[in-house]
Motif scaffolding. Sequence first.
Motif, short mmCIF file in Angstrom:
data_model
loop_
_atom_site.label_atom_id
_atom_site.label_comp_id
_atom_site.label_asym_id
_atom_site.label_seq_id
_atom_site.Cartn_x
_atom_site.Cartn_y
_atom_site.Cartn_z
N UNK B 178 0.84 -1.20 0.00
CA UNK B 178 0.00 0.00 0.00
C UNK B 178 0.87 1.25 0.00
N UNK B 179 1.91 1.25 0.84
CA UNK B 179 2.80 2.42 0.90
C UNK B 179 3.55 2.62 -0.41
N UNK B 180 3.93 1.51 -1.05
CA UNK B 180 4.67 1.59 -2.32
C UNK B 180 3.83 2.28 -3.40
N UNK B 181 2.50 2.24 -3.25
CA UNK B 181 1.64 2.94 -4.22
C UNK B 181 1.63 4.45 -3.97
N UNK B 182 2.32 4.90 -2.89
CA UNK B 182 2.38 6.33 -2.59
C UNK B 182 1.56 6.73 -1.38
#
Lengths: 232, 286
Positions: B178-182
Amino acid sequence: MSELLAFSNVVAGYGGARILHDLDLRIDAGERVAVLGRNGVGKTTIVNAFLGIARRMQGEIRLAGKAVGDIRHFTAARAGISVVPQGRCIIPNLTVRENLILGAAVRRKGAWTVERVFAMFPILKERADTPGTALSGGQQQMLAIGRALMANPHLLVLDEPSEGLAPVIVDELADNLRHVADGGTGLLIIEQNYSLVRRVAERYYVLSKGEVAEQGAMAGLTKESLKKHIAV
Amino acid sequence: MANALLIQVLNGLVYGGLLFIVSVGLVLIFGLRRVVNFAHGSLFMIGAYVGFSIATVAGFWAGVLGAAVVLAVAGVLLDVSVFRPLRRQDPIATVLVTFGLLLILEDLAHTVWGKDTHTLPLPEMLAGSVDILGQPFPAYRLMVIAVAAAVGVGLALWLRFSRVGLFVRASSIDPVTTAVQGVNTDRVSALVVAVGTGLAGLSGTIAAPLLALSPSMGGSILIESFIVVVVGGLGSFSGALIAALAIGQIHNLGIIYVPWAATMVPFLLMVAVLVWRPTGFAGSHV
């Protein structure tokens, strides 16, 4: 050309273990670059280093031309770099459509929308309201690519995108990636599949023991020359 | 007979509704932070006292709103100062810290509000009764059911249809992806902890007119909330709703019809669930 992603003398790893040693790597806007190498040479650690998952111990990582000190997991996405992770990492409790919407979290304006992703991968439209993990491996790869494109990235990074896919699906994947790159999006493909990178990339790095062992234009890389670094 | 049973079912809904509001806060916090928050009952208790203090000066509804806001702010502080720094530590460290916080909050309540019990009067407009099939039923209790329903529907809509709700659901399963999506998942978690503790404050004040306020009042609701969370499924919103309503009925009907077993049955249910379906009724994600 403007720099999208660069590693300068980067040492990175996990805990105390060093996986990357003095790694130098650079991808500029619109380039199509491949990183090749055997299992365990540190290819995925390159991705994990600029995502803040692996620990950078030395050197400099620049995202969109800016050196980043404290790399958080979301930093790269906000700098215009989207990642299709190894294993796809589809969120199982979200539908196909919701997984795509999640990809647009950074709200960067651009050509990629849910409808455009559906146009490129019609099967995703048919299965828009099913859980993402109910898709086949190839369809999940389409979803992971679509999710990454939803951020309208300047650079799309794919970690082992052909893993577990049938050869015919890999052919489709190559066509789709060329289509994406033709729209101006840079590509960084981390792969062991020579036939895929040969059709998509224009420049390559070969990684060995966490260092760049060889680099150059894709046209100059033959299967035979690659054999000393990787089984092809 | 049937009418009397209906009244008891409604009373069960009142208790189940309160349990749901408290438990869903625990569920949200566990879902995002993987923290079993032993201080949650104390936050319910502090919410009741804060609501009591504000209501004494500014009226009941200001007390309800004020307690929710004060506890939500406390939740953000709790997330930033405790949950976030401890997230990579052994889970037992967080459990011990939240248990310590439980003791600190009880002492704080002793110091600020004293050892005497307090009672928050019913708001005037809800002090009367409503006739239900010929039986009088307190209007305030109906309001508690309505608030619990509104919380449940509001949270379900928020989680299902809002952008942040999507981030919450995604983070509860795979925070890194989820964090990698921004997505700044730390901010999402702080918001969720604030919602969870805010709901503890809200439920504390809503429950205050039905209970005697004392520093130890968080203990029993914490235990029953843990039963709800275990029976419903750690981290499951819908599981918490089903389990809270079931335990509300068991608690209330049990006191009337099988008083000797009323306290025991929820624990037996929890043991049975742990043996036969350890992930709870509804699995383990928000």
